[in-house]
Design an enzyme around this catalytic site. Structure first.
Site, PDB file in Angstrom:
ATOM      1  N   HIS A 307      12.413  45.030  12.713  1.00 44.74           N
ATOM      2  CA  HIS A 307      11.795  46.337  12.462  1.00 44.74           C
ATOM      3  C   HIS A 307      12.000  47.224  13.678  1.00 44.74           C
ATOM      4  O   HIS A 307      11.991  46.750  14.804  1.00 44.74           O
ATOM      5  CB  HIS A 307      10.286  46.171  12.217  1.00 44.74           C
ATOM      6  CG  HIS A 307       9.664  47.350  11.566  1.00 44.74           C
ATOM      7  ND1 HIS A 307       9.284  48.469  12.262  1.00 44.74           N
ATOM      8  CD2 HIS A 307       9.392  47.601  10.269  1.00 44.74           C
ATOM      9  CE1 HIS A 307       8.776  49.353  11.424  1.00 44.74           C
ATOM     10  NE2 HIS A 307       8.838  48.858  10.205  1.00 44.74           N
ATOM     11  N   ASP A 364       9.087  44.065   3.698  1.00 49.02           N
ATOM     12  CA  ASP A 364       9.962  43.823   2.542  1.00 49.02           C
ATOM     13  C   ASP A 364      10.249  42.351   2.290  1.00 49.02           C
ATOM     14  O   ASP A 364      10.847  42.018   1.268  1.00 49.02           O
ATOM     15  CB  ASP A 364      11.289  44.562   2.768  1.00 49.02           C
ATOM     16  CG  ASP A 364      11.078  46.067   2.757  1.00 49.02           C
ATOM     17  OD1 ASP A 364      11.460  46.730   3.735  1.00 49.02           O
ATOM     18  OD2 ASP A 364      10.477  46.567   1.793  1.00 49.02           O
TER      19      ASP A 364
HETATM   20  C1  SDX Z   1      11.367  49.325   6.433  1.00 44.75           C
HETATM   21  O1  SDX Z   1      10.560  52.493  10.108  1.00 44.75           O
HETATM   22  C2  SDX Z   1       9.676  52.003   9.264  1.00 44.75           C
HETATM   23  O2  SDX Z   1       8.503  52.080   9.437  1.00 44.75           O
HETATM   24  C3  SDX Z   1      10.307  51.380   8.029  1.00 44.75           C
HETATM   25  C4  SDX Z   1       9.342  50.654   7.105  1.00 44.75           C
HETATM   26  C5  SDX Z   1       8.373  51.605   6.441  1.00 44.75           C
HETATM   27  O3  SDX Z   1       7.285  51.158   6.056  1.00 44.75           O
HETATM   28  O4  SDX Z   1       8.766  52.789   6.224  1.00 44.75           O
HETATM   29  O5  SDX Z   1       8.608  49.676   7.822  1.00 44.75           O
HETATM   30  C6  SDX Z   1      10.094  49.965   5.970  1.00 44.75           C
HETATM   31  O6  SDX Z   1      12.380  49.973   6.409  1.00 44.75           O
HETATM   32  C7  SDX Z   1      11.326  47.910   6.969  1.00 44.75           C
HETATM   33  C8  SDX Z   1      12.721  47.409   7.475  1.00 44.75           C
HETATM   34  C9  SDX Z   1      13.521  46.900   6.240  1.00 44.75           C
HETATM   35  N1  SDX Z   1      14.900  46.630   6.634  1.00 44.75           N
HETATM   36  C10 SDX Z   1      15.387  45.356   6.679  1.00 44.75           C
HETATM   37  O7  SDX Z   1      14.685  44.351   6.500  1.00 44.75           O
HETATM   38  C11 SDX Z   1      16.883  45.264   6.970  1.00 44.75           C
HETATM   39  C12 SDX Z   1      17.132  44.155   8.015  1.00 44.75           C
HETATM   40  N2  SDX Z   1      16.597  44.636   9.306  1.00 44.75           N
HETATM   41  C13 SDX Z   1      17.501  45.363  10.143  1.00 44.75           C
HETATM   42  O8  SDX Z   1      18.669  45.846   9.670  1.00 44.75           O
HETATM   43  C14 SDX Z   1      16.882  45.987  11.390  1.00 44.75           C
HETATM   44  O9  SDX Z   1      15.993  45.084  11.905  1.00 44.75           O
HETATM   45  C15 SDX Z   1      16.234  47.340  11.229  1.00 44.75           C
HETATM   46  C16 SDX Z   1      17.149  48.323  10.615  1.00 44.75           C
HETATM   47  C17 SDX Z   1      14.989  47.220  10.400  1.00 44.75           C
HETATM   48  C18 SDX Z   1      15.835  47.832  12.634  1.00 44.75           C
HETATM   49  O10 SDX Z   1      16.991  48.028  13.322  1.00 44.75           O
HETATM   50  P1  SDX Z   1      16.986  48.607  14.849  1.00 44.75           P
HETATM   51  O11 SDX Z   1      15.610  48.859  15.309  1.00 44.75           O
HETATM   52  O12 SDX Z   1      17.964  49.725  14.909  1.00 44.75           O
HETATM   53  O13 SDX Z   1      17.463  47.367  15.669  1.00 44.75           O
HETATM   54  P2  SDX Z   1      18.957  46.932  15.812  1.00 44.75           P
HETATM   55  O14 SDX Z   1      19.670  47.068  14.488  1.00 44.75           O
HETATM   56  O15 SDX Z   1      19.516  47.630  16.986  1.00 44.75           O
HETATM   57  O16 SDX Z   1      18.794  45.363  16.104  1.00 44.75           O
HETATM   58  C19 SDX Z   1      18.471  44.899  17.422  1.00 44.75           C
HETATM   59  C20 SDX Z   1      19.162  43.533  17.522  1.00 44.75           C
HETATM   60  C21 SDX Z   1      20.649  43.606  17.220  1.00 44.75           C
HETATM   61  O17 SDX Z   1      21.273  42.500  17.897  1.00 44.75           O
HETATM   62  P3  SDX Z   1      22.009  42.797  19.354  1.00 44.75           P
HETATM   63  O18 SDX Z   1      22.995  43.937  19.102  1.00 44.75           O
HETATM   64  O19 SDX Z   1      20.885  43.185  20.267  1.00 44.75           O
HETATM   65  O20 SDX Z   1      22.673  41.499  19.681  1.00 44.75           O
HETATM   66  O21 SDX Z   1      18.615  42.643  16.540  1.00 44.75           O
HETATM   67  C22 SDX Z   1      19.645  42.283  15.603  1.00 44.75           C
HETATM   68  C23 SDX Z   1      20.743  43.315  15.743  1.00 44.75           C
HETATM   69  O22 SDX Z   1      21.987  42.744  15.367  1.00 44.75           O
HETATM   70  N3  SDX Z   1      19.003  42.331  14.284  1.00 44.75           N
HETATM   71  C24 SDX Z   1      19.192  41.424  13.320  1.00 44.75           C
HETATM   72  C25 SDX Z   1      18.360  41.832  12.263  1.00 44.75           C
HETATM   73  N4  SDX Z   1      17.721  42.957  12.611  1.00 44.75           N
HETATM   74  C26 SDX Z   1      18.116  43.266  13.852  1.00 44.75           C
HETATM   75  N5  SDX Z   1      19.993  40.320  13.264  1.00 44.75           N
HETATM   76  C27 SDX Z   1      19.927  39.606  12.095  1.00 44.75           C
HETATM   77  N6  SDX Z   1      19.154  39.918  11.027  1.00 44.75           N
HETATM   78  C28 SDX Z   1      18.353  41.024  11.086  1.00 44.75           C
HETATM   79  N7  SDX Z   1      17.585  41.350  10.052  1.00 44.75           N
END
Ligand code: SDX
Length: 428
Positions: A307, A364
């Site tokens: 998140h 989710d």
């Molecule tokens: C919602 O913003 C809100 O409030 C949203 C929400 C709401 O109520 O409105 O809470 C609802 O959107 C919840 C999130 C639902 N999305 C998912 O479940 C999709 C999977 N999660 C991700 O794609 C990710 O965690 C995000 C998009 C939610 C957040 O992404 P960020 O904050 O931009 O973080 P990032 O993508 O830069 O990740 C940081 C690190 C990275 O690794 P490094 O580059 O540091 O090595 O964490 C890794 C990412 O690769 N990572 C994951 C991951 N999520 C982040 N690796 C594997 N699986 C994952 N799910």
């Protein structure tokens, strides 16, 4: 706390005021930075940038705290109803019994949609994704209620637009589902409460009434409450940005639906179930998929994990996980993908990759399992998220407009070609 932040640029010192919120959040107000120094700030994805001040929702990502107008969601999920929470978010305080009855009754009286909307609905192919239909039909409300386009609507006119939107979205959502399976639509029954009415419109048949199960109605209330607002997330920021141009509530919410559809945002609940199904079909080896999620060369992500703000357990996920067990037990359902979900959670929470990146289950991760147990099809899951988020979008749009915030227009840093002269095609 410092009153100012000092920024030194090209040997000159600039002082930017520091602001502090009621929950001790601190920010540097840089609104005069460009005028004073010619510099702007850069923050891709706005990870460190506050777009506004707001009195609606407070969350603390490190502590896993979420309050709607000061009330903890744990208490609201346990004791309130979705309509009462909607009133709280939109109008700022818990309603008296009279206010709640008035709000509820006004919504019941506006649940019907213009029959011409069915002609628009019939124009969609049955394979159309319900989020695309929802966004289109919510925007089409501007055609049925053109007075909503007036940016200077009176308070009563804005309240009527709000009632119409709260009332008609469930009808439109249920009708888009019935349209997608080629079944006749169900009309709302005004004697039913909000959640019961939606379930009736979703699952009744001309030949058979839908039997309301109080466990299911309670679970739906809880799910909608937990999705109702989440401060400046992607879709809410979209609603505020579109609304800041004096676009109508309906067109602003239609834009928010488009943003929520993204699988990184609200579309994740559908992606979680598809992921769990994929793991089940592949033999159920959760460790294999944990390894894929960690592999930078593999596009696979553990959907429902991680998140932007929560670097601890998403408090909503805790409540939904508990409700999932309760609903499946009460309905006598043994869903194998729930076991896979629990295995994934257990494995990830003990894996350094996820622990170091503070990746926990988010809202989710479990919600889709309850929706599925209720009988809601996977491609309707994000529509359910939109139904829950609607009062939050409305509240945030209303706050932005009442605060007379300026039109949103971020700056950029240009990195393209510098000035060059046109070259005729024969000389290229
Ligand atoms: C919602 O913003 C809100 O409030 C949203 C929400 C709401 O109520 O409105 O809470 C609802 O959107 C919840 C999130 C639902 N999305 C998912 O479940 C999709 C999977 N999660 C991700 O794609 C990710 O965690 C995000 C998009 C939610 C957040 O992404 P960020 O904050 O931009 O973080 P990032 O993508 O830069 O990740 C940081 C690190 C990275 O690794 P490094 O580059 O540091 O090595 O964490 C890794 C990412 O690769 N990572 C994951 C991951 N999520 C982040 N690796 C594997 N699986 C994952 N799910």
């Amino acid at each position: 706390m410092s009153e100012f932040a000092e920024i030194i640029l090209d040997g000159k010192s600039y002082q930017m005021p520091v602001v502090e919120g009621t929950e001790n959040e601190k920010a540097i107000d840089i609104s005069s930075l460009r005028a004073q120094s010619g510099y702007v700030t850069l923050d891709s994805g706005y990870k460190n940038t506050g777009a506004t001040t707001s009195e609606i929702t407070f969350l603390d990502g490190e502590q896993g705290i979420l309050h709607y107008r000061g009330y903890p969601i744990e208490q609201l999920a346990e004791k309130s109803s979705f309509i009462e929470v909607a009133y709280l978010l939109i109008y700022g305080s818990l309603p008296t019994q009279q206010e709640l009855d008035d709000f509820s009754n006004k919504i019941r009286l506006h649940t019907l949609v213009n029959e011409d909307m069915r002609k628009i609905l019939d124009g969609f192919p049955s394979a159309a994704h319900p989020m695309g239909i929802l966004s289109a039909l919510i925007s089409s409300l501007t055609a049925f209620y053109p007075e909503s386009l007036n940016p200077n609507q009176s308070k009563d006119e804005v309240d009527l637009s709000i009632i119409r939107l709260m009332a008609k979205m469930p009808t439109i959502a249920a009708w888009s589902y019935k349209n997608s399976i080629g079944h006749p639509v169900n009309y709302p029954k005004n004697k039913l409460d909000y959640c019961s009415n939606f379930l009736h419109m979703m699952f009744a048949y001309p030949t058979e009434e839908y039997e309301l199960n109080p466990v299911v109605v309670d679970a739906l209330n809880k799910l909608l409450i937990l999705h109702a607002d989440h401060e400046q997330n992607c879709s809410t920021s979209t609603v505020r940005l579109v609304g800041s141009a004096n676009a109508s509530l309906y067109s602003s919410v239609s834009a928010g639906i488009g943003a929520l559809w993204g699988p990184l945002h609200g579309g994740a609940n559908q992606a979680v179930i598809e992921m769990l199904e994929q793991i089940k079909a592949d033999g159920g080896d959760s460790k294999k998929f944990i390894a894929k999620a960690k592999d930078k060369d593999d596009p696979f992500r553990l959907m429902g994990f991680g998140h932007r703000v929560y670097k601890n357990f998403d408090p909503r996920a805790r409540i939904i996980k508990k409700a999932t067990d309760e609903v499946l037990t009460a309905l006598g359902i043994n869903d194998p993908i729930l076991d896979i979900a629990k295995e994934l959670e257990e494995a990830a929470l003990n894996d350094s990759y996820f622990v170091e990146r503070k990746l926990y289950p988010n809202v989710d991760f479990y919600s889709g399992i309850i929706y599925r147990a209720i009988g809601i099809p996977t491609d309707m899951f994000t529509v359910m998220f939109a139904l829950g988020r609607l009062p939050g979008w409305i509240a945030q749009w209303k706050e932005m407009r009442e605060n007379k915030e300026p039109i949103g227009r971020p700056r950029q840093i240009y990195t393209g070609e510098t000035k060059r002269d046109y070259v005729p095609v024969e000389k290229r």
